[in-house]
Design a protein around this motif. Structure first.
Motif, PDB file in Angstrom:
ATOM      1  N   UNK A   1       0.742  -1.198   0.036  1.00 36.80           N
ATOM      2  CA  UNK A   1       0.016   0.015   0.180  1.00 36.80           C
ATOM      3  C   UNK A   1       0.944   1.296  -0.082  1.00 36.80           C
ATOM      4  N   UNK A   2       1.741   1.282   0.782  1.00 35.00           N
ATOM      5  CA  UNK A   2       2.838   2.490   1.040  1.00 35.00           C
ATOM      6  C   UNK A   2       3.675   2.537  -0.361  1.00 35.00           C
ATOM      7  N   UNK A   3       4.183   1.482  -0.811  1.00 35.45           N
ATOM      8  CA  UNK A   3       4.724   1.920  -2.110  1.00 35.45           C
ATOM      9  C   UNK A   3       3.731   2.236  -3.313  1.00 35.45           C
ATOM     10  N   UNK A   4       2.694   1.754  -3.387  1.00 29.77           N
ATOM     11  CA  UNK A   4       1.555   2.245  -4.280  1.00 29.77           C
ATOM     12  C   UNK A   4       1.557   3.701  -4.103  1.00 29.77           C
ATOM     13  N   UNK A   5       1.257   4.105  -2.968  1.00 30.63           N
ATOM     14  CA  UNK A   5       1.196   5.565  -2.594  1.00 30.63           C
ATOM     15  C   UNK A   5       2.231   6.258  -2.988  1.00 30.63           C
ATOM     16  N   UNK A   6       3.415   6.059  -3.032  1.00 29.11           N
ATOM     17  CA  UNK A   6       4.796   6.724  -3.515  1.00 29.11           C
ATOM     18  C   UNK A   6       4.805   6.907  -4.823  1.00 29.11           C
ATOM     19  N   UNK A   7       4.413   5.611  -5.525  1.00 29.11           N
ATOM     20  CA  UNK A   7       4.302   5.736  -6.932  1.00 29.11           C
ATOM     21  C   UNK A   7       3.219   6.644  -7.552  1.00 29.11           C
ATOM     22  N   UNK A   8       2.143   6.859  -7.015  1.00 34.44           N
ATOM     23  CA  UNK A   8       0.980   7.677  -7.240  1.00 34.44           C
ATOM     24  C   UNK A   8       1.373   9.071  -7.062  1.00 34.44           C
ATOM     25  N   UNK A   9       2.184   9.334  -6.118  1.00 33.61           N
ATOM     26  CA  UNK A   9       2.701  10.802  -5.906  1.00 33.61           C
ATOM     27  C   UNK A   9       3.659  11.221  -6.877  1.00 33.61           C
ATOM     28  N   UNK A  10       4.495  10.250  -7.278  1.00 35.34           N
ATOM     29  CA  UNK A  10       5.407  10.432  -8.344  1.00 35.34           C
ATOM     30  C   UNK A  10       4.804  10.612  -9.600  1.00 35.34           C
ATOM     31  N   UNK A  11       3.398  10.285 -10.117  1.00 34.81           N
ATOM     32  CA  UNK A  11       2.839  10.448 -11.128  1.00 34.81           C
ATOM     33  C   UNK A  11       2.143  11.688 -11.262  1.00 34.81           C
ATOM     34  N   UNK A  12       1.576  12.151  -9.949  1.00 36.46           N
ATOM     35  CA  UNK A  12       0.879  13.114  -9.857  1.00 36.46           C
ATOM     36  C   UNK A  12       1.530  14.524  -9.935  1.00 36.46           C
ATOM     37  N   UNK A  13       2.660  14.675  -9.375  1.00 38.62           N
ATOM     38  CA  UNK A  13       3.569  16.006  -9.228  1.00 38.62           C
ATOM     39  C   UNK A  13       3.891  16.328 -10.635  1.00 38.62           C
ATOM     40  N   UNK A  14       4.381  15.370 -11.683  1.00 41.76           N
ATOM     41  CA  UNK A  14       4.625  16.094 -12.993  1.00 41.76           C
ATOM     42  C   UNK A  14       3.093  16.485 -13.535  1.00 41.76           C
ATOM     43  N   UNK A  15       2.080  16.044 -13.343  1.00 35.97           N
ATOM     44  CA  UNK A  15       0.852  16.331 -13.821  1.00 35.97           C
ATOM     45  C   UNK A  15       0.552  17.542 -13.523  1.00 35.97           C
ATOM     46  N   UNK A  16       0.843  17.913 -12.265  1.00 37.69           N
ATOM     47  CA  UNK A  16       0.256  19.249 -11.585  1.00 37.69           C
ATOM     48  C   UNK A  16       1.382  20.334 -12.318  1.00 37.69           C
ATOM     49  N   UNK A  17       2.666  19.744 -12.571  1.00 43.74           N
ATOM     50  CA  UNK A  17       3.657  20.682 -13.282  1.00 43.74           C
ATOM     51  C   UNK A  17       3.160  21.162 -14.698  1.00 43.74           C
ATOM     52  N   UNK A  18       2.730  20.171 -15.243  1.00 42.02           N
ATOM     53  CA  UNK A  18       2.279  20.295 -16.701  1.00 42.02           C
ATOM     54  C   UNK A  18       0.936  21.230 -16.728  1.00 42.02           C
ATOM     55  N   UNK A  19       0.072  21.092 -15.818  1.00 38.22           N
ATOM     56  CA  UNK A  19      -1.141  21.750 -15.779  1.00 38.22           C
ATOM     57  C   UNK A  19      -0.733  23.413 -15.373  1.00 38.22           C
ATOM     58  N   UNK A  20       0.192  23.467 -14.475  1.00 37.01           N
ATOM     59  CA  UNK A  20       0.867  24.744 -14.082  1.00 37.01           C
ATOM     60  C   UNK A  20       1.512  25.431 -15.453  1.00 37.01           C
ATOM     61  N   UNK A  21       2.264  24.778 -15.904  1.00 38.60           N
ATOM     62  CA  UNK A  21       2.854  25.201 -17.296  1.00 38.60           C
ATOM     63  C   UNK A  21       1.805  25.855 -18.290  1.00 38.60           C
ATOM     64  N   UNK A  22       0.794  24.827 -18.506  1.00 37.02           N
ATOM     65  CA  UNK A  22      -0.168  24.991 -19.577  1.00 37.02           C
ATOM     66  C   UNK A  22      -0.895  26.465 -19.472  1.00 37.02           C
ATOM     67  N   UNK A  23      -1.255  26.538 -18.060  1.00 38.17           N
ATOM     68  CA  UNK A  23      -2.166  27.420 -17.527  1.00 38.17           C
ATOM     69  C   UNK A  23      -1.587  28.785 -17.630  1.00 38.17           C
ATOM     70  N   UNK A  24      -0.300  29.007 -16.939  1.00 39.31           N
ATOM     71  CA  UNK A  24       0.326  30.195 -16.828  1.00 39.31           C
ATOM     72  C   UNK A  24       1.195  30.443 -18.033  1.00 39.31           C
ATOM     73  N   UNK A  25       1.659  29.506 -18.958  1.00 40.40           N
ATOM     74  CA  UNK A  25       2.612  29.951 -20.067  1.00 40.40           C
ATOM     75  C   UNK A  25       2.137  29.433 -21.279  1.00 40.40           C
ATOM     76  N   UNK A  26       1.619  28.309 -21.299  1.00 44.21           N
ATOM     77  CA  UNK A  26       1.320  28.260 -22.934  1.00 44.21           C
ATOM     78  C   UNK A  26       0.020  28.885 -23.364  1.00 44.21           C
TER      79      UNK A  26
END
Length: 214
Positions: A189-214
């Motif tokens: 469960x803990x390992x799955x949680x860490x993997x999920x966080x590792x996937x979500x953070x780049x998503x948040x970065x792409x969303x911010x990049x798209x909204x604020x710059x693109x």
């Protein structure tokens, strides 16, 4: 989703009965479906899925039916399907890790449900935005595409921001409820949680990049 649900049922039955996958059919399957809360919720989920399919397959109303009750109801079949989809997600939360946390079961189930809803609207919205816009705007001039995206992206970003905030808040709560000590992160469960966080953070970065710059 229907195929995956059947696979999940067979897998759950095999684990619960401690038998190989191919021996899950028959009596073990019937026992799970008719004698456990998990089975009742699975049956309810499949029933809701059938209703969603039936609602979405309703034919579009002809012009003469536009002002009639049936025509209005059919025109709103997508919102009805969305409501049914929300009910379908609840069946997952009721058998989630949160449901097994008996001391705070109601709060944990509620947090898990809001987590699923937010992820569904965020992820589903991203897919819809990408797939529908790529089809609808493909033949339009560049200036039209820019104008449409300039109007749509901020509106979707508002929805995404609300969803992401909900995901973070409920995710922190779920983590507190399930991973109470740091060594628990070494569990599946803990390992799955860490993997999920590792996937979500780049998503948040792409969303911010798209909204604020693109």
């Amino acid at each position: 989703l229907g195929v995956a649900s059947v696979g999940q049922l067979l897998d759950h039955t095999a684990v619960a009965a401690d038998v190989p996958f191919y021996q899950a059919l028959g009596r073990p399957l019937a026992t799970v479906l008719t004698g456990t809360d998990w089975g009742y919720l699975w049956l309810g989920r499949v029933g809701v899925l059938g209703l969603i399919a039936a609602v979405l397959r309703l034919p579009r109303p002809v012009q003469q039916q536009a002002d009639k009750g049936r025509g209005a109801w059919v025109r709103h079949r997508v919102p009805w399907a969305t409501v049914l989809g929300s009910v379908l997600l609840l069946t997952f939360s009721l058998v989630s890790h949160g449901a097994a946390t008996l001391e705070i079961r109601a709060a944990a189930v509620c947090a898990d449900y809001l987590h699923l809803l937010a992820v569904a609207f965020w992820g589903g919205g991203l897919c819809h935005l990408a797939l529908s816009l790529s089809q609808e705007l493909r033949r339009e001039p560049a200036e039209v595409r820019r104008a449409v995206l300039a109007a749509l992206v901020p509106r979707f970003s508002l929805l995404a921001s609300l969803c992401v905030s909900t995901v973070i808040i409920t995710g922190v709560y779920n983590t507190w409820a399930q991973v109470t000590v740091l060594p628990a992160l070494r569990t599946p469960y803990g390992m799955t949680l860490l993997v999920k966080l590792a996937l979500v953070l780049p998503l948040l970065g792409l969303g911010a990049l798209n909204l604020l710059w693109v």
